[in-house]
Design an enzyme around this catalytic site. Structure first.
Site, PDB file in Angstrom:
ATOM      1  N   LYS A  79     -22.910  17.187  42.072  1.00  0.00           N
ATOM      2  CA  LYS A  79     -22.409  17.792  43.060  1.00  0.00           C
ATOM      3  C   LYS A  79     -22.109  19.213  43.073  1.00  0.00           C
ATOM      4  O   LYS A  79     -22.230  19.909  44.119  1.00  0.00           O
ATOM      5  CB  LYS A  79     -20.806  17.009  43.225  1.00  0.00           C
ATOM      6  CG  LYS A  79     -20.839  15.620  43.699  1.00  0.00           C
ATOM      7  CD  LYS A  79     -19.640  14.728  43.378  1.00  0.00           C
ATOM      8  CE  LYS A  79     -19.878  13.214  43.820  1.00  0.00           C
ATOM      9  NZ  LYS A  79     -18.551  12.420  43.472  1.00  0.00           N
ATOM     10  N   GLN A  98     -12.905  12.641  40.481  1.00  0.00           N
ATOM     11  CA  GLN A  98     -14.043  11.749  40.184  1.00  0.00           C
ATOM     12  C   GLN A  98     -13.546  10.651  39.834  1.00  0.00           C
ATOM     13  O   GLN A  98     -12.833  10.271  38.526  1.00  0.00           O
ATOM     14  CB  GLN A  98     -14.947  12.466  39.362  1.00  0.00           C
ATOM     15  CG  GLN A  98     -16.234  11.671  39.172  1.00  0.00           C
ATOM     16  CD  GLN A  98     -17.326  11.420  40.234  1.00  0.00           C
ATOM     17  OE1 GLN A  98     -17.281  12.182  41.280  1.00  0.00           O
ATOM     18  NE2 GLN A  98     -18.166  10.209  40.307  1.00  0.00           N
ATOM     19  N   ASP A 126     -13.325  13.205  50.075  1.00  0.00           N
ATOM     20  CA  ASP A 126     -13.726  11.822  49.628  1.00  0.00           C
ATOM     21  C   ASP A 126     -13.411  10.813  50.659  1.00  0.00           C
ATOM     22  O   ASP A 126     -14.213   9.613  50.507  1.00  0.00           O
ATOM     23  CB  ASP A 126     -13.153  11.402  48.231  1.00  0.00           C
ATOM     24  CG  ASP A 126     -14.136  11.545  47.109  1.00  0.00           C
ATOM     25  OD1 ASP A 126     -15.154  11.387  47.269  1.00  0.00           O
ATOM     26  OD2 ASP A 126     -13.541  11.663  45.907  1.00  0.00           O
TER      27      ASP A 126
HETATM   28  N1  GUN Z   1     -17.067   7.300  41.646  1.00  0.00           N
HETATM   29  C1  GUN Z   1     -17.818   6.950  42.289  1.00  0.00           C
HETATM   30  N2  GUN Z   1     -18.142   7.077  43.549  1.00  0.00           N
HETATM   31  C2  GUN Z   1     -17.428   8.209  43.773  1.00  0.00           C
HETATM   32  C3  GUN Z   1     -17.073   9.010  45.011  1.00  0.00           C
HETATM   33  O1  GUN Z   1     -17.884   8.955  45.807  1.00  0.00           O
HETATM   34  N3  GUN Z   1     -16.117   9.823  44.781  1.00  0.00           N
HETATM   35  C4  GUN Z   1     -15.536   9.819  43.671  1.00  0.00           C
HETATM   36  N4  GUN Z   1     -14.414  10.801  43.838  1.00  0.00           N
HETATM   37  N5  GUN Z   1     -15.468   9.154  42.574  1.00  0.00           N
HETATM   38  C5  GUN Z   1     -16.644   8.158  42.694  1.00  0.00           C
END
Ligand code: GUN
Length: 292
Positions: free
Chosen positions: A52, A96, A119
């Site tokens: 990311k 995350q 998110d």
């Molecule tokens: N863990 C798995 N997918 C995601 C996501 O799209 N965002 C976040 N913050 N954690 C995740």
């Protein structure tokens, strides 16, 4: 059978975004700024967060990674969230998931300012999504909708079966595909671990989105000829012969299902790159104050 090349579609969208970011900055704005909180050292999470951050650089964003210790307390994490909420130089941020078990995940999600919740996990954004109001869409379903759109896959009137009801993928996916929108207008069936005779539903599906994290779950005898299959699975399976010592396995038994499909996503290189793209797009919307 045609492959849905998520890697290439994500690269195209990110190139388009980089141009948009350049113009945004040329107008006197600062670069969009995404922050990511990572708690602990879960292998998958470290990889995703790094990807990311790398994508931020590629599109011209500023990024901040806040890596907290595995033993961080709930209070400390809430304090970090509060700091990011109050920081005017940060447009959006994510925590995350998963986070360590001693921290209440829902409490953290609800502490994030919905205006910075890129998110799309905060109840405000989920509610706005259900009502078809401007919001941040959760990145994976958002990415999948864009894959269908860019590949010109018709969804209106189609029967879509979503396998898995997680808050992050299955549940929002079912809502997005049923909306009166394009892509959308599907007849959606959401199946899960308590569904009886799941294959009865999947065999009738025109589109299947499988997101249950069970490698090779969807088999050839569960799908009809011409189906569109979207594989969200990314389970790490030991593979000593590889450089990393592991390999990503999707939720689809690709070799036997693919020949029956009109379209299918590979793993890796299908949905994964689009999840990151969706997050970048939400961050640009946040910087432009286009949602709230
Ligand atoms: N863990 C798995 N997918 C995601 C996501 O799209 N965002 C976040 N913050 N954690 C995740």
């Amino acid at each position: 059978m045609q492959l849905i090349d998520g890697k290439s579609i994500a690269a195209t969208i990110q190139t388009e975004m980089a141009e948009e970011v350049k113009q945004f900055i040329a107008k006197g704005n600062r670069a969009p700024h995404l922050a990511a909180i990572l708690v602990g050292n879960d292998g998958g999470s470290v990889t995703y967060v790094n990807a990311k951050v790398k994508a931020c650089e590629k599109v011209g964003f500023h990024s901040t990674l806040i890596h907290l210790d595995e033993n961080t307390t709930e209070e400390e994490l809430l304090a970090t969230v509060a700091k990011l909420n109050a920081d005017p130089t940060i447009d959006g941020f994510i925590c995350q998931l998963p986070i360590p078990k001693h921290i209440n995940e829902q409490k953290i999600i609800e502490a994030i300012d919905p205006k910075k919740d890129v998110d799309g996990f905060h109840p405000s954004n989920v509610g706005r999504m259900v009502l078809n109001l401007p919001c941040y869409l959760p990145a994976t379903p958002y990415g999948i909708v864009q894959l269908l759109d860019r590949c010109k896959i018709e969804t209106s009137g189609k029967h879509c079966v979503v396998i898995g009801r997680s808050n992050i993928v299955g549940s929002p996916m079912s809502i997005l595909l049923a909306r009166n929108a394009n892509p959308g207008n599907c007849t959606v069936t959401l199946v899960h671990s308590r569904t009886k005779d799941m294959a009865k539903f999947t065999r009738d599906a025109d589109i299947i989105v499988v997101a249950i994290g069970k490698p090779h779950f969807l088999k050839a005898d569960m799908v009809k000829e011409g189906v569109v299959v979207i594989d969200v699975g990314t389970t790490r399976v030991d593979a000593p012969e590889t450089k990393n010592g592991w390999r990503l396995h999707g939720d689809v038994k690709f070799d036997e299902v693919a020949p029956k499909c009109s379209w299918i996503t590979p793993v890796p290189g299908g949905v994964g790159p689009m999840t990151i793209t969706g997050l970048m797009q939400n961050t640009l919307l946040a910087a432009k104050k286009a949602v709230y």
